[in-house]
Design a protein around this motif. Structure first.
Motif, PDB file in Angstrom:
ATOM      1  N   LEU A  83    -111.195  14.816-111.960  1.00 51.12           N
ATOM      2  CA  LEU A  83    -110.186  16.059-111.779  1.00 51.12           C
ATOM      3  C   LEU A  83    -110.234  16.444-113.324  1.00 51.12           C
ATOM      4  CD1 LEU A  83    -106.986  16.445-109.855  1.00 51.12           C
ATOM      5  CD2 LEU A  83    -106.914  17.160-112.421  1.00 51.12           C
ATOM      6  N   ARG A  84    -109.505  15.861-114.312  1.00 55.55           N
ATOM      7  CA  ARG A  84    -109.385  16.451-115.534  1.00 55.55           C
ATOM      8  C   ARG A  84    -110.928  16.639-116.415  1.00 55.55           C
ATOM      9  NH1 ARG A  84    -104.911  14.474-114.778  1.00 55.55           N
ATOM     10  NH2 ARG A  84    -106.016  12.962-113.676  1.00 55.55           N
TER      11      ARG A  84
ATOM     12  N   LEU B 207    -112.630  19.820-114.745  1.00 54.25           N
ATOM     13  CA  LEU B 207    -111.911  21.211-115.311  1.00 54.25           C
ATOM     14  C   LEU B 207    -111.937  21.214-116.579  1.00 54.25           C
ATOM     15  CD1 LEU B 207    -109.081  20.981-112.643  1.00 54.25           C
ATOM     16  CD2 LEU B 207    -111.118  21.954-112.345  1.00 54.25           C
ATOM     17  N   SER B 208    -111.693  20.296-117.277  1.00 57.22           N
ATOM     18  CA  SER B 208    -111.557  20.596-118.837  1.00 57.22           C
ATOM     19  C   SER B 208    -112.949  20.784-119.717  1.00 57.22           C
ATOM     20  CB  SER B 208    -110.751  19.392-119.545  1.00 57.22           C
ATOM     21  OG  SER B 208    -111.648  18.250-119.504  1.00 57.22           O
TER      22      SER B 208
ATOM     23  N   GLU C  93    -115.481  22.004-117.697  1.00 59.53           N
ATOM     24  CA  GLU C  93    -115.825  23.392-117.502  1.00 59.53           C
ATOM     25  C   GLU C  93    -115.156  24.358-118.227  1.00 59.53           C
ATOM     26  OE1 GLU C  93    -115.709  23.858-113.182  1.00 59.53           O
ATOM     27  OE2 GLU C  93    -116.309  26.166-113.517  1.00 59.53           O
ATOM     28  N   LYS C  94    -114.115  24.102-118.531  1.00 59.34           N
ATOM     29  CA  LYS C  94    -113.013  25.066-119.261  1.00 59.34           C
ATOM     30  C   LYS C  94    -113.622  25.235-120.814  1.00 59.34           C
ATOM     31  CE  LYS C  94    -109.568  27.889-119.300  1.00 59.34           C
ATOM     32  NZ  LYS C  94    -108.645  27.430-120.463  1.00 59.34           N
TER      33      LYS C  94
ATOM     34  N   LEU D 121    -104.549   9.468-117.777  1.00 53.99           N
ATOM     35  CA  LEU D 121    -104.134   9.806-116.375  1.00 53.99           C
ATOM     36  C   LEU D 121    -105.815   9.698-115.450  1.00 53.99           C
ATOM     37  CD1 LEU D 121    -102.085  12.958-117.261  1.00 53.99           C
ATOM     38  CD2 LEU D 121    -101.424  10.811-116.959  1.00 53.99           C
TER      39      LEU D 121
ATOM     40  N   ILE E  40     -99.247  14.812-121.045  1.00 48.96           N
ATOM     41  CA  ILE E  40     -99.710  16.255-120.734  1.00 48.96           C
ATOM     42  C   ILE E  40    -100.234  16.792-121.903  1.00 48.96           C
ATOM     43  CG2 ILE E  40     -98.836  18.391-119.962  1.00 48.96           C
ATOM     44  CD1 ILE E  40     -98.424  16.481-117.966  1.00 48.96           C
ATOM     45  N   GLN E  41     -99.399  16.691-123.038  1.00 51.06           N
ATOM     46  CA  GLN E  41    -100.351  17.319-124.200  1.00 51.06           C
ATOM     47  C   GLN E  41    -101.667  16.889-124.395  1.00 51.06           C
ATOM     48  OE1 GLN E  41     -97.384  16.159-123.877  1.00 51.06           O
ATOM     49  NE2 GLN E  41     -95.828  17.144-125.258  1.00 51.06           N
TER      50      GLN E  41
ATOM     51  N   ALA F  60    -103.754  15.079-121.934  1.00 51.78           N
ATOM     52  CA  ALA F  60    -104.834  15.897-121.257  1.00 51.78           C
ATOM     53  C   ALA F  60    -105.138  17.091-121.403  1.00 51.78           C
ATOM     54  CB  ALA F  60    -103.920  16.092-119.665  1.00 51.78           C
ATOM     55  N   ASN F  61    -104.140  18.056-122.174  1.00 50.32           N
ATOM     56  CA  ASN F  61    -104.613  19.350-122.598  1.00 50.32           C
ATOM     57  C   ASN F  61    -105.677  19.283-123.640  1.00 50.32           C
ATOM     58  OD1 ASN F  61    -104.639  22.144-122.947  1.00 50.32           O
ATOM     59  ND2 ASN F  61    -103.065  21.844-124.580  1.00 50.32           N
TER      60      ASN F  61
ATOM     61  N   ARG G  68    -108.197  17.422-123.833  1.00 52.48           N
ATOM     62  CA  ARG G  68    -109.457  17.097-123.182  1.00 52.48           C
ATOM     63  C   ARG G  68    -110.206  18.303-123.312  1.00 52.48           C
ATOM     64  NH1 ARG G  68    -110.361  13.042-119.688  1.00 52.48           N
ATOM     65  NH2 ARG G  68    -112.756  13.892-119.888  1.00 52.48           N
ATOM     66  N   THR G  69    -109.651  19.641-123.192  1.00 54.27           N
ATOM     67  CA  THR G  69    -110.416  20.945-123.314  1.00 54.27           C
ATOM     68  C   THR G  69    -111.206  20.990-124.697  1.00 54.27           C
ATOM     69  OG1 THR G  69    -109.178  21.693-121.695  1.00 54.27           O
ATOM     70  CG2 THR G  69    -110.554  23.290-123.276  1.00 54.27           C
TER      71      THR G  69
ATOM     72  N   MET H  99    -112.475  28.307-111.315  1.00 55.24           N
ATOM     73  CA  MET H  99    -112.846  26.888-111.043  1.00 55.24           C
ATOM     74  C   MET H  99    -112.411  26.567-109.650  1.00 55.24           C
ATOM     75  SD  MET H  99    -112.510  25.147-114.874  1.00 55.24           S
ATOM     76  CE  MET H  99    -110.690  25.144-114.947  1.00 55.24           C
TER      77      MET H  99
ATOM     78  N   VAL I  75    -111.537  14.519-104.303  1.00 53.83           N
ATOM     79  CA  VAL I  75    -111.349  13.789-105.611  1.00 53.83           C
ATOM     80  C   VAL I  75    -110.412  12.697-105.366  1.00 53.83           C
ATOM     81  CG1 VAL I  75    -110.184  14.275-107.766  1.00 53.83           C
ATOM     82  CG2 VAL I  75    -111.232  16.097-106.816  1.00 53.83           C
ATOM     83  N   TRP I  76    -109.257  12.693-105.049  1.00 53.18           N
ATOM     84  CA  TRP I  76    -108.210  11.732-104.613  1.00 53.18           C
ATOM     85  C   TRP I  76    -106.774  12.249-103.998  1.00 53.18           C
ATOM     86  CZ3 TRP I  76    -110.005  10.772-110.180  1.00 53.18           C
ATOM     87  CH2 TRP I  76    -109.047  11.414-110.970  1.00 53.18           C
TER      88      TRP I  76
ATOM     89  N   GLN J 187    -102.743  23.745-117.813  1.00 51.07           N
ATOM     90  CA  GLN J 187    -103.142  23.735-119.132  1.00 51.07           C
ATOM     91  C   GLN J 187    -104.619  24.153-118.939  1.00 51.07           C
ATOM     92  OE1 GLN J 187    -100.650  20.767-121.587  1.00 51.07           O
ATOM     93  NE2 GLN J 187    -101.958  19.672-120.106  1.00 51.07           N
ATOM     94  N   TYR J 188    -105.394  24.084-117.995  1.00 49.81           N
ATOM     95  CA  TYR J 188    -106.715  24.431-117.838  1.00 49.81           C
ATOM     96  C   TYR J 188    -106.839  25.965-117.169  1.00 49.81           C
ATOM     97  CZ  TYR J 188    -107.314  19.281-118.513  1.00 49.81           C
ATOM     98  OH  TYR J 188    -107.225  18.137-118.804  1.00 49.81           O
TER      99      TYR J 188
END
Lengths: 311, 311, 311
Positions: free
Chosen positions: A48-49, A52-53, A55-56, A269, A290-291, A293-294, A296-297, B66, B73-74, B101-102
């Protein structure tokens, strides 16, 4: 940097962290660098993360992105010299080389079997792509490491620390399923490169690969480890010695508000609420998941940017 | 407009319809508005038109798109306070916040269970995203509504009507599977906002939610309802009172050329030919289902444009 | 050219090959031609090369690409007049017409059943899209042909030949699964248009459709066929006469280094190593399968470019 499959592929972690934080302030600044460049994201496992991150991040750089869930296509063969009259449809030799012609960078997610330690440690899938592809390879989590996550973690700790040498604790936490050691491994290897006071804590039997842990502090006493911590990073992993086994689901290892003290709470996560960590930790200001995970991009973006600059 | 999950989220339906028709004449005019903006499309259920038209709409506005089939996924956990030691891998609290965030806008498709009325009416998935995401949410069909479809329907009726107050009939039609009430609900709520002479007809037992139907005309007599109609909108739905049940597959409710009279035929598609409606209706000039489906793009585009303008 | 479903849809093969080779030198030259144009790729079957190279080709031309694995959505109905009260959710009449409104070109992959020869030869899926779509259709391999592959093959032979009239041999090769005749059919039809000395060889029982083979040389003697060949194209196909059957897995038909002589080795990929052809052939400089796969992009790109120019 040609490939990015390990934190040590970065020529300088400190500089990379600074560059990532700069990038975050103006993520669309470098859109020319990816023009007419294609990122191929190849998934052998769910995401998931990371999906998306990454790709972003690539699109932030102006790249085109193609995504393939390879298990939905057909089975690849990785064994050299095999007579392919069974279930495998295409050999990695052709697949990796051909895809290299359609993409400028290939990113791969390939989890461990957790049953065959030797195979997992050989990083068969990742290494086969490095061997047979002709373009840079980026790991989006392999059998034994998750270097985009650990770069993310390093960026996050740098952003949130106010101390010269913060205390960072990696603690094992319970989980109903057998999970890889990849995130823990990469976090350890990354903390070893940073100016932090680092401690690992886990129950007996959950010792990680000593070649990775090296001389990092390890204790079986979670309370002692967590004392005066600035950052608590919780993560489950299955046993390395009793490879892939769940030895213990001891709920005493769950992170509570009390245990956390004044520390910031981190996790890669997805996290199992009230199994790994209590709701009141995750829902408090001390949680920075959360921050994290952000970031990751921006970890992905600085890695892709560095690779693109050297193409 | 922050979120778009109901036709009433539009500040002014009439103006929105006009704007959508203008957009259709020059769909690529506003490509700057979506520059460096990302639409995340999240599917809990299958989609053909919604998926393609919403992606098209976003790209027409210059957005990056996206797409995630989340079931691949899950499993997400939606219950507050649950101890996540079972099948759910990630809590909606983290998932929604992280994805925010994405992406700049999150679009979600989440059908009803059709077995648990209370849960469906709570719009658990959609409302959880609204609660935990930090960016605008667009419904691509939820448990009880399909507001992008009903905006499409309003645009289509506006384009095809020559009268000041056309007669619009929503008629139940037979179907081999139990279907949601979402399309019918949103159509009713939208017609109630338009200057039309509106009638609903269905067999006994297929009464829809009275809080939605309100004082709209309802009759069990299809022939009477269809008399002098300008637009006939056929749609199956399962019982609301005997929640999710198929009570009746009475082929007499199928729309025939004779029943249609001089009216235009509408349907949200996919449509079961010769079950819901006869071939000779769908293949005639009186069917406007294709033009209606085309308007899906412009309904999505005006909604995304309005949201982007207020970011 | 409106549709591209057969090599003969090209007005002039020789010119197209030259144009493709020019395109390859500067693939991003024509990015204006696809601006605001959408390619819809619709897969009824798995794909790796075709999916990635066609997406790459479209993006090289500046097109937007939407991809749908239609089997993940729902079952389409192709029979005219059917009462759709069973498993099919949407009729091709609506699906094709609606998708045409969201895309400027539709590309389709739909393999044969290999059990129903009449149905396969009717090219039901491909022809239905041509009938009901309102935009150009491109075959990404249909029941009986793979014209993007055979255009690729023609480009590759043109690039690698040094002779005026090279000897090209299509040889059947063993395979554990029953495969379509599509690649072989299109290769034959393409070679018949080129200035080559062309021979087909296969075991008895593997005769292909005589309406396709026409007066091309055919021999059951592989050694005789391969003698002095410049290009050896290996491919398995299932029986045409005993439709879809595997009659023979005779390993003697495998391509070896000795059999290959001085020829270049070609295959459409994926290839079963050491079943269809030996490792030492594929790993040698005589194998041009990788270069051939690279040309998939430029075959798709020249076809899309020609169609876009005539929109």
């Amino acid at each position: 940097m040609k490939h990015y499959t390990h934190i040590k592929d970065l020529s300088d972690l400190k500089t990379t962290i600074k560059d990532a934080i700069l990038l975050k302030m103006d993520p669309f600044k470098n859109q020319d660098i990816g023009k007419n460049k294609t990122l191929m994201m190849l998934f052998f496992n769910s995401s998931l993360r990371t999906r998306l991150s990454t790709e972003k991040a690539a699109k932030n750089l102006g790249m085109s992105v193609m995504t393939l869930d390879i298990n939905n296509v057909w089975k690849l063969e990785f064994e050299d010299g095999s007579v392919m009259n069974m279930n495998s449809t295409e050999h990695i030799k052709e697949a990796a080389h051909v895809i290299s012609q359609y993409a400028d960078i290939i990113a791969i997610r390939a989890f461990p079997t957790l049953t065959d330690k030797k195979k997992d440690e050989s990083e068969l899938i990742l290494k086969s792509f490095i061997k047979y592809a002709t373009v840079p390879i980026v790991s989006m989590e392999s059998a034994t490491g998750h270097p985009l996550q650990s770069l993310t973690d390093a960026i996050t700790i740098s952003e949130f620390t106010e101390k010269r040498k913060p205390k960072v604790v990696l603690t094992w936490a319970p989980h109903p399923k057998a999970l890889p050691q990849a995130v823990a491994n990469s976090f350890i290897e990354t903390m070893q490169l940073m100016d932090v006071d680092f401690t690992i804590t886990h129950p007996k039997g959950y010792e990680l690969n000593p070649e990775i842990v090296k001389d990092s502090n390890v204790t079986y006493n979670q309370n002692e480890a967590l004392k005066d911590a600035d950052f608590v990073y919780a993560k489950n992993w299955s046993s390395y010695n009793n490879y892939g086994q769940i030895l213990n689901q001891d709920t005493n290892w769950k992170i509570t508000k009390e245990k956390l003290g004044q520390a910031k709470f981190m996790h890669c996560l997805p996290v199992r609420r009230n199994v790994v960590v209590d709701d009141d930790v995750l829902d408090s200001d001390q949680s920075i998941v959360i921050q994290q995970a952000n970031n990751r991009t921006f970890a992905a973006q600085i890695v892709l940017k560095n690779i693109l600059e050297q193409l």
